[in-house]
Design a protein around this motif. Sequence first.
Motif, PDB file in Angstrom:
ATOM      1  N   GLY A  71      41.391  28.546   4.866  1.00  0.00           N
ATOM      2  CA  GLY A  71      41.493  29.468   6.007  1.00  0.00           C
ATOM      3  C   GLY A  71      42.237  28.838   7.180  1.00  0.00           C
TER       4      GLY A  71
ATOM      5  N   PRO B 197      37.107  20.578   7.859  1.00  0.00           N
ATOM      6  CA  PRO B 197      36.008  21.227   7.119  1.00  0.00           C
ATOM      7  C   PRO B 197      35.376  20.346   6.033  1.00  0.00           C
ATOM      8  CG  PRO B 197      37.860  22.741   7.364  1.00  0.00           C
ATOM      9  CD  PRO B 197      38.345  21.392   7.827  1.00  0.00           C
TER      10      PRO B 197
ATOM     11  N   GLU C  61      36.978  27.142   3.648  1.00  0.00           N
ATOM     12  CA  GLU C  61      37.170  26.978   5.094  1.00  0.00           C
ATOM     13  C   GLU C  61      38.508  26.287   5.388  1.00  0.00           C
ATOM     14  OE1 GLU C  61      33.725  25.155   6.944  1.00  0.00           O
ATOM     15  OE2 GLU C  61      34.836  24.856   8.827  1.00  0.00           O
TER      16      GLU C  61
ATOM     17  N   ASP D 280      32.552  26.190  -0.403  1.00  0.00           N
ATOM     18  CA  ASP D 280      32.567  26.672   0.980  1.00  0.00           C
ATOM     19  C   ASP D 280      33.523  25.862   1.850  1.00  0.00           C
ATOM     20  OD1 ASP D 280      30.755  28.509   0.126  1.00  0.00           O
ATOM     21  OD2 ASP D 280      29.005  27.543   1.058  1.00  0.00           O
ATOM     22  N   ALA D 281      33.516  24.541   1.666  1.00  0.00           N
ATOM     23  CA  ALA D 281      34.391  23.678   2.471  1.00  0.00           C
ATOM     24  C   ALA D 281      35.857  23.927   2.128  1.00  0.00           C
ATOM     25  CB  ALA D 281      34.026  22.208   2.252  1.00  0.00           C
TER      26      ALA D 281
ATOM     27  N   LYS E 286      29.702  17.308   6.182  1.00  0.00           N
ATOM     28  CA  LYS E 286      28.958  18.425   5.582  1.00  0.00           C
ATOM     29  C   LYS E 286      28.040  17.902   4.478  1.00  0.00           C
ATOM     30  CE  LYS E 286      31.268  22.684   6.476  1.00  0.00           C
ATOM     31  NZ  LYS E 286      32.559  22.258   7.032  1.00  0.00           N
TER      32      LYS E 286
END
Lengths: 300, 300
Positions: free
Chosen positions: A69, A28, A66, A62-63, A32
């Motif tokens: 997760g 992730p 992720e 956000d990264a 990006k």
Amino acid sequence: MSWHKIIECVPNFSEGRDLEKIDRIVAPFRGKAGVKLLDYSNDEDHNRLVVTVVGEPEALRDAVLEAIGVAVQLIDLNHHKGQHPRMGAVDVVPFIPIKNTTMEEAIALSKEVAAQVAELYQLPAFLYEKSATAPHRENLAAVRKGEFEGMAVKMQAPEWQPDFGVAAPHPTAGVVAIGARMPLVAYNINLSTQNLEIATQIAKNIRHVNGGFRYVKAMGVELTDRHITQVSINMTDYTRTALYRVFELVRIEARRYGVTIVGSEIIGLVPMEALIDTASYYLGLENFSMQQVLETRIME
Amino acid sequence: MSWHKIIECVPNFSEGRDLEKIDRIVAPFRGKAGVKLLDYSNDEDHNRLVVTVVGEPEALRDAVLEAIGVAVQLIDLNHHKGQHPRMGAVDVVPFIPIKNTTMEEAIALSKEVAAQVAELYQLPAFLYEKSATAPHRENLAAVRKGEFEGMAVKMQAPEWQPDFGVAAPHPTAGVVAIGARMPLVAYNINLSTQNLEIATQIAKNIRHVNGGFRYVKAMGVELTDRHITQVSINMTDYTRTALYRVFELVRIEARRYGVTIVGSEIIGLVPMEALIDTASYYLGLENFSMQQVLETRIME
């Protein structure tokens, strides 16, 4: 080219052996916009992965979410063994203000991520360091005490309720500590003596816990190959306890023993400001501003 | 975020008064991918505009060519008066390697731009400094001697044929010098004396022309307001003549007169490496690499 604000994040994941899982956790942070993976290294003995990433606040958030997760999905702490203490699949997630950001913004980001991991992944989160909601939760070691295996019992105590999520560890991913701190500079000063007692005494004299500088942790270390000793230092806020000040104080302390400094070394990464401030001191620079540094302007 | 290669360009334009024209000359450096305008300043007495811009080689080349085109169109040297010597609407265009670029690449870029301005704008171009095609053309002052008004006659001599374009100045835009050089660092060291002779003597001892360091130009200056004097220095290659070395030599020279250094100052921009190298010297850093600097990694 320009990111206006830059925050660094150094998440520690409890997987240091399975390279396929490591790749999936790191993925992730790759390719990006607004995020740059600077480094990642896994230690098989520690069974741990340390990632260093910088980015614009929102893209970084956000990264990181992720990647957490992915780690929650892949890592089962019930089957995790390693030398390094750990309490979760994602053990600790520090956010560090680097450029055009305040500590307050890093704290806010850490709280946002902590709230999100509890909601998205049912992962209870403790806020630590500058983000801590009580003094006894500032120190990571205190939060982590008991580790994954002891967390179910520990979290029943009122003072160890998580800041976000329910008062019980995730069955496989445990809990996570998320917070904000200043950049750490690992800085070692080498002495012209084999006598470890001298290095240890100087370390004590300069470190906070024994009456020294507020943002210095230090210990004496033997460098047996080189037949010298070292004052091994963690600078926890170089903006308030400057590198040159520690260097000069070690020189002054060493004089008592007829010992000199033979050199020093920086381990890992260092923000340019820590070294430019040092140059500014030794050159006696007048009216100098970081805005005069070409790279500051390029990065703006 | 990342530009792999960064080159700096500091074009000097012969327009320091008409703000509308200045805006139009600077416009090609704004809002372009791969190009960042760091600074521009116009001087009414000099009637001159100095632009500082960085970028990726190709993007920078295109923006510089566009700005030169605008200047050739807007500036008529037949009506130009100012204190600063000048030979063209665009007087001088230095390219400076900053990151992941060699001097050879900066030289190649300067030659490409010189060839293009001759072709696109019928502007004869001299290559100077590191790009010069003969030793007598390295020094900008030598190339510029005679200025706009004398250029038609000067260019009839075989040794002053331009490197690109015809052997006659453009009727309104004159000629241009284009080349490559190292970053300049303007560095002044202040002395605890009002005696200008001491500052001047120290300047002589440290500068190349009188037997001093290869990449140092220096002169003594009075700071009458502060009742002190200064060694005013141009460091023409800080990678070979280091800042700390000049500072320490000035200290050693001053000792002869019982004079001390009261401070120093950097004027304008400085590459971080010049100051980090200075810090590295004073801290005696072992095995240090610019790759350990966080900003180096962020910019990669």
